[in-house]
Design an enzyme around this catalytic site. Structure first.
Site, mmCIF file in Angstrom:
data_model
loop_
_atom_site.group_PDB
_atom_site.id
_atom_site.type_symbol
_atom_site.label_atom_id
_atom_site.label_comp_id
_atom_site.label_asym_id
_atom_site.label_seq_id
_atom_site.Cartn_x
_atom_site.Cartn_y
_atom_site.Cartn_z
ATOM 1 N N SER A 118 9.653 -10.992 -10.467
ATOM 2 C CA SER A 118 10.303 -10.966 -9.162
ATOM 3 C C SER A 118 9.599 -10.073 -8.157
ATOM 4 O O SER A 118 8.425 -10.247 -7.893
ATOM 5 C CB SER A 118 11.753 -10.562 -9.355
ATOM 6 O OG SER A 118 12.446 -10.693 -8.157
ATOM 7 N N HIS A 119 10.325 -9.066 -7.690
ATOM 8 C CA HIS A 119 9.812 -8.184 -6.641
ATOM 9 C C HIS A 119 8.977 -7.042 -7.194
ATOM 10 O O HIS A 119 8.483 -6.223 -6.431
ATOM 11 C CB HIS A 119 11.003 -7.620 -5.872
ATOM 12 C CG HIS A 119 11.991 -6.984 -6.805
ATOM 13 N ND1 HIS A 119 12.802 -7.743 -7.619
ATOM 14 C CD2 HIS A 119 12.224 -5.706 -7.101
ATOM 15 C CE1 HIS A 119 13.529 -6.929 -8.360
ATOM 16 N NE2 HIS A 119 13.194 -5.697 -8.077
ATOM 17 N N ASP A 283 10.780 -12.389 -1.505
ATOM 18 C CA ASP A 283 10.128 -11.556 -2.531
ATOM 19 C C ASP A 283 9.098 -12.366 -3.325
ATOM 20 O O ASP A 283 8.861 -13.555 -3.049
ATOM 21 C CB ASP A 283 11.160 -10.904 -3.457
ATOM 22 C CG ASP A 283 11.837 -11.901 -4.381
ATOM 23 O OD1 ASP A 283 11.937 -13.081 -4.021
ATOM 24 O OD2 ASP A 283 12.281 -11.494 -5.484
ATOM 25 N N ASP A 285 8.953 -13.934 -6.168
ATOM 26 C CA ASP A 285 9.295 -15.226 -6.766
ATOM 27 C C ASP A 285 10.191 -16.080 -5.881
ATOM 28 O O ASP A 285 10.626 -17.157 -6.293
ATOM 29 C CB ASP A 285 9.940 -15.029 -8.147
ATOM 30 C CG ASP A 285 11.278 -14.340 -8.064
ATOM 31 O OD1 ASP A 285 11.434 -13.441 -7.215
ATOM 32 O OD2 ASP A 285 12.173 -14.668 -8.853
ATOM 33 N N ASP A 287 13.329 -15.649 -4.570
ATOM 34 C CA ASP A 287 14.789 -15.750 -4.590
ATOM 35 C C ASP A 287 15.467 -14.741 -3.665
ATOM 36 O O ASP A 287 16.634 -14.882 -3.354
ATOM 37 C CB ASP A 287 15.352 -15.694 -6.017
ATOM 38 C CG ASP A 287 14.905 -14.488 -6.787
ATOM 39 O OD1 ASP A 287 14.135 -13.667 -6.237
ATOM 40 O OD2 ASP A 287 15.318 -14.346 -7.960
ATOM 41 N N ARG A 288 14.728 -13.724 -3.216
ATOM 42 C CA ARG A 288 15.334 -12.751 -2.300
ATOM 43 C C ARG A 288 14.941 -13.044 -0.857
ATOM 44 O O ARG A 288 13.958 -13.730 -0.606
ATOM 45 C CB ARG A 288 14.863 -11.343 -2.638
ATOM 46 C CG ARG A 288 15.247 -10.901 -4.010
ATOM 47 C CD ARG A 288 14.922 -9.435 -4.208
ATOM 48 N NE ARG A 288 15.387 -9.020 -5.514
ATOM 49 C CZ ARG A 288 15.636 -7.773 -5.869
ATOM 50 N NH1 ARG A 288 15.422 -6.802 -5.008
ATOM 51 N NH2 ARG A 288 16.075 -7.496 -7.075
ATOM 52 N N GLU A 371 24.399 -11.143 -3.292
ATOM 53 C CA GLU A 371 24.283 -9.810 -3.860
ATOM 54 C C GLU A 371 23.683 -8.898 -2.797
ATOM 55 O O GLU A 371 22.854 -9.340 -1.990
ATOM 56 C CB GLU A 371 23.348 -9.825 -5.070
ATOM 57 C CG GLU A 371 23.902 -10.549 -6.270
ATOM 58 C CD GLU A 371 23.066 -10.269 -7.524
ATOM 59 O OE1 GLU A 371 23.496 -9.482 -8.359
ATOM 60 O OE2 GLU A 371 21.969 -10.839 -7.632
ATOM 61 N N SER A 373 21.451 -6.922 -3.115
ATOM 62 C CA SER A 373 20.034 -6.712 -3.378
ATOM 63 C C SER A 373 19.181 -7.813 -2.750
ATOM 64 O O SER A 373 18.258 -8.303 -3.368
ATOM 65 C CB SER A 373 19.806 -6.664 -4.883
ATOM 66 O OG SER A 373 20.347 -7.835 -5.495
ATOM 67 N N LYS A 384 19.575 -17.519 -6.666
ATOM 68 C CA LYS A 384 19.588 -17.136 -5.264
ATOM 69 C C LYS A 384 18.331 -17.713 -4.625
ATOM 70 O O LYS A 384 17.367 -18.007 -5.324
ATOM 71 C CB LYS A 384 19.681 -15.631 -5.096
ATOM 72 C CG LYS A 384 18.644 -14.820 -5.854
ATOM 73 C CD LYS A 384 19.016 -13.347 -5.810
ATOM 74 C CE LYS A 384 17.942 -12.450 -6.377
ATOM 75 N NZ LYS A 384 18.110 -12.157 -7.796
HETATM 76 C C1 VG1 Z 1 18.431 -6.164 -9.571
HETATM 77 C C2 VG1 Z 1 19.505 -6.338 -8.517
HETATM 78 C C3 VG1 Z 1 20.370 -7.533 -8.874
HETATM 79 C C4 VG1 Z 1 19.495 -8.779 -9.026
HETATM 80 C C5 VG1 Z 1 18.407 -8.519 -10.034
HETATM 81 C C6 VG1 Z 1 17.426 -9.662 -10.157
HETATM 82 O O1 VG1 Z 1 19.032 -5.913 -10.823
HETATM 83 O O2 VG1 Z 1 20.272 -5.164 -8.392
HETATM 84 O O3 VG1 Z 1 21.340 -7.692 -7.880
HETATM 85 O O4 VG1 Z 1 20.259 -9.871 -9.456
HETATM 86 O O5 VG1 Z 1 17.657 -7.358 -9.669
HETATM 87 O O6 VG1 Z 1 16.849 -9.989 -8.938
HETATM 88 P P1 VG1 Z 1 19.161 -4.442 -11.454
HETATM 89 O O7 VG1 Z 1 19.780 -4.632 -12.805
HETATM 90 O O8 VG1 Z 1 17.788 -3.866 -11.456
HETATM 91 O O9 VG1 Z 1 20.038 -3.677 -10.496
HETATM 92 V V1 VG1 Z 1 15.302 -10.587 -8.884
HETATM 93 O O10 VG1 Z 1 14.854 -11.078 -7.332
HETATM 94 O O11 VG1 Z 1 14.480 -9.323 -9.442
HETATM 95 O O12 VG1 Z 1 15.301 -11.817 -9.968
HETATM 96 CO CO CO Z 2 13.201 -12.240 -7.180
#
Ligand code: VG1
Ligand code: CO
Length: 557
Positions: A118-119, A283, A285, A287-288, A371, A373, A384
């Site tokens: 992801s990010h 981000d 991948d 989704d954000r 979310e 985030s 997302k």
């Molecule tokens: C974080 C965010 C959460 C999100 C997850 C995956 O998780 O807080 O809201 O769903 O990342 O997003 P955590 O457990 O680190 O708080 V992504 O774009 O990284 O797939």
């Molecule tokens: Co992501």
């Protein structure tokens, strides 16, 4: 005939998928058999058939990060050996997370494997990640991820097909033993789908009638660049200068592909300096998303509330299907709750992680969710969806501008006028000592169990409720406990503290604070100023500095 070799292996510790798959340093995945083991466990845990992956059709995509090609090769070798019927892979392995979800649903695949952290930054010294999604297109629920983990602990052998290296750079179909491998354009299906969800003519008309309205999209060198280019430049006809950093790079150009005010500062600076009306980023991948405007930042919590508010008026998909219900993750601000109440919609509060929305959507009880985030989405897929959120905002802008000229800041202020404002912020303390972080949470848990918090006065606030959030899934009845310490005050303000489940290294403490105001004079206040009193209370109550040794957070969003 393809030769399959049985190779001895031994279980690795810690192959437990977190909030969103298994995320580790690339170096960890590069250990001999580490990645093979995890993929083997995933294939064996596929819930649809008891023999695991036999006969399955799987969609494979990733965000283009370093080590992607090596993992693709491993997936093919293990899939051939496991009797997978078909693999549908993006060209060069590139498919955004929401597009994988879209394709799984479209072709009715058994599931999919997403290769992304992801990010998190990419490159030889940064992160890689592997996530399994089920046939509904959504992240595997805990029952499946637990099964993957249990299998990973027992693996003694790997079944690996002896095949030459596969070329993923050309579109088309190849046959490897009994396996059909189709390399597809990972952007096409998604773009076509978006055109059925949004009214592109209306957005085009808006840009045509408002020639001075400028937008800038930042792909952050992640996977959404090609999607943004196709949609904003080729479909909406905007100039190429409307997109930046739109070529996926294996190390994201050294950037941290996380769309927030800290890591997307290149976008933020350009929007201010070059006078853009609308700025958006996604981000690694895809989704954000982050939405900004001229002197305006839309918190993700406000963003989902505003999208929900306008959905049925501004977005054809919701005009057609209606809005069945709304949901947010527990730490996300309560702005969305107010929209649900006003519109008389069913509403859900789930733990952090998109996987918890899937059941509600499959049951037709949730249409829009988000979310804090930087995750916003709907039941059009089961992830997302950053680009979807940007198109939703463009649709809202096109819609409201039919009656009067309104920028992002005007849309925010208009929303606050109707609902009041939920000031919200998250403090992240990254890579702190795990023991200190766990002790801090344990202490709060202890205080909750001994009922020492309720009734306590902290500055101007009085604690009305305190718990460790637990979720009972209304659809499948599953229970998810210990999802975050939640302290709610009499005026509705909240403090939430939880440990991240996506970090690849040490612990990350997330501290979330929220304060509601329906005093119009306060709406223009800077967020940090409005939240100062409650942040002070949070730091004091949690004794965060004492437990983690940190005076300041790594990132504030
Ligand atoms: C974080 C965010 C959460 C999100 C997850 C995956 O998780 O807080 O809201 O769903 O990342 O997003 P955590 O457990 O680190 O708080 V992504 O774009 O990284 O797939
Ligand atoms: Co992501």
């Amino acid at each position: 005939m393809v030769n399959v070799n049985t190779v001895q292996t031994k279980p690795f510790e810690g192959q437990k998928p977190g909030t969103s798959g298994l995320r580790k340093r690339v170096k960890v995945f590069q250990q001999p058999n580490y990645t093979e083991n995890f993929i083997q466990a995933v294939l064996k845990a596929i819930p649809e058939s008891d023999g695991g992956a036999k006969g399955a059709t799987l969609v494979i995509g990733g965000d283009g990060r370093f080590y992607l090609n090596e993992v693709l090769q491993i997936i093919v070798k293990l899939s051939v050996a496991a009797g997978v019927k078909k693999l549908v892979v993006g060209r060069d392995g590139i498919v955004s997370t929401p597009a994988v979800s879209c394709i799984i649903r479209k072709i009715k695949a058994t599931g999919g494997i997403l290769l992304t952290a992801s990010h998190n930054p990419g490159g030889p010294d940064a992160d890689f990640g592997i996530k399994y999604n089920c046939s509904n297109g959504g992240p595997a629920p805990e029952s499946v991820t637990n099964r993957i983990y249990e299998i990973s602990k027992t693996l003694q052998n790997l079944e690996i097909a002896d095949i030459p290296k596969v070329d993923f750079s050309q579109l088309g179909t190849q046959h490897i033993g009994d396996l059909t491998l189709e390399v597809i354009d990972g952007v096409k299906d998604y773009v076509e789908y978006m055109k059925t969800i949004f009214d592109f003519d209306e957005i085009r008309t808006f840009f045509k009638n408002n020639k001075d309205f400028k937008m800038l999209f930042d792909g952050m060198n992640g996977v959404t660049g090609p999607y943004g280019y196709r949609l904003f430049v080729e479909e909406l006809g905007l100039p190429e200068s409307s997109v930046m950093r739109f070529k996926p790079l294996p190390d994201f150009g050294g950037a941290h592909p996380d769309p927030n005010l800290t890591y997307a500062h290149d976008l933020v600076e350009r929007v201010q300096a070059e006078n853009y009306d609308f700025g958006a980023a996604s981000d690694g991948d895809g989704d954000r998303n982050m939405i900004i405007g001229k002197d305006a930042f839309v918190t993700p919590s406000d963003s989902v509330a505003i999208i929900a508010h306008y959905a049925k008026e501004a977005i054809p998909y919701f005009k057609k299907h209606g809005v069945n219900g709304l949901a947010r993750s527990m730490p996300t601000s309560q702005a969305l709750d107010l929209v649900a109440k006003k519109q008389g919609l069913e509403f859900f509060e789930v733990p952090t992680g998109w996987k918890f929305f899937g059941n509600l959507m499959d049951a037709g009880r949730c249409s829009i969710c988000g979310e804090e985030s930087f995750g916003t989405g709907s039941d059009h897929v089961r992830e997302k969806d950053g680009v979807w959120a940007i198109l939703a905002w463009l649709s809202i802008i096109a819609h409201v501008n039919k009656s009067k000229r309104m920028g992002v800041q005007d849309i925010l202020q208009e929303h606050y006028k109707v609902y009041g404002r939920n000031f919200f912020s998250r403090y992240d303390y990254e890579e702190v000592d795990s023991k200190g972080a766990e002790d801090m949470v344990e202490r709060l848990r202890g205080m909750i169990e001994k009922n020492e918090l309720v009734g306590k006065t902290c500055g101007q606030f009085k604690i009305a409720k305190a718990d460790d959030f637990a979720y009972h899934d209304p659809i499948d009845g599953s229970e998810s406990k210990k999802q975050g310490i939640r302290i709610i005050f009499e005026d509705g303000s909240r403090i939430v503290i939880r440990l991240s489940g996506t970090g690849s290294h040490g612990a990350t403490v997330r501290l979330y604070v929220e304060k509601y105001s329906d005093n119009a004079a306060e709406y223009p206040k800077p967020t940090q100023e409005a939240l100062k009193p409650i942040i002070d209370v949070a730091l004091e109550l949690s004794q965060l500095e004492k437990f983690t040794g940190r005076k300041e957070p790594t990132v504030i969003t």
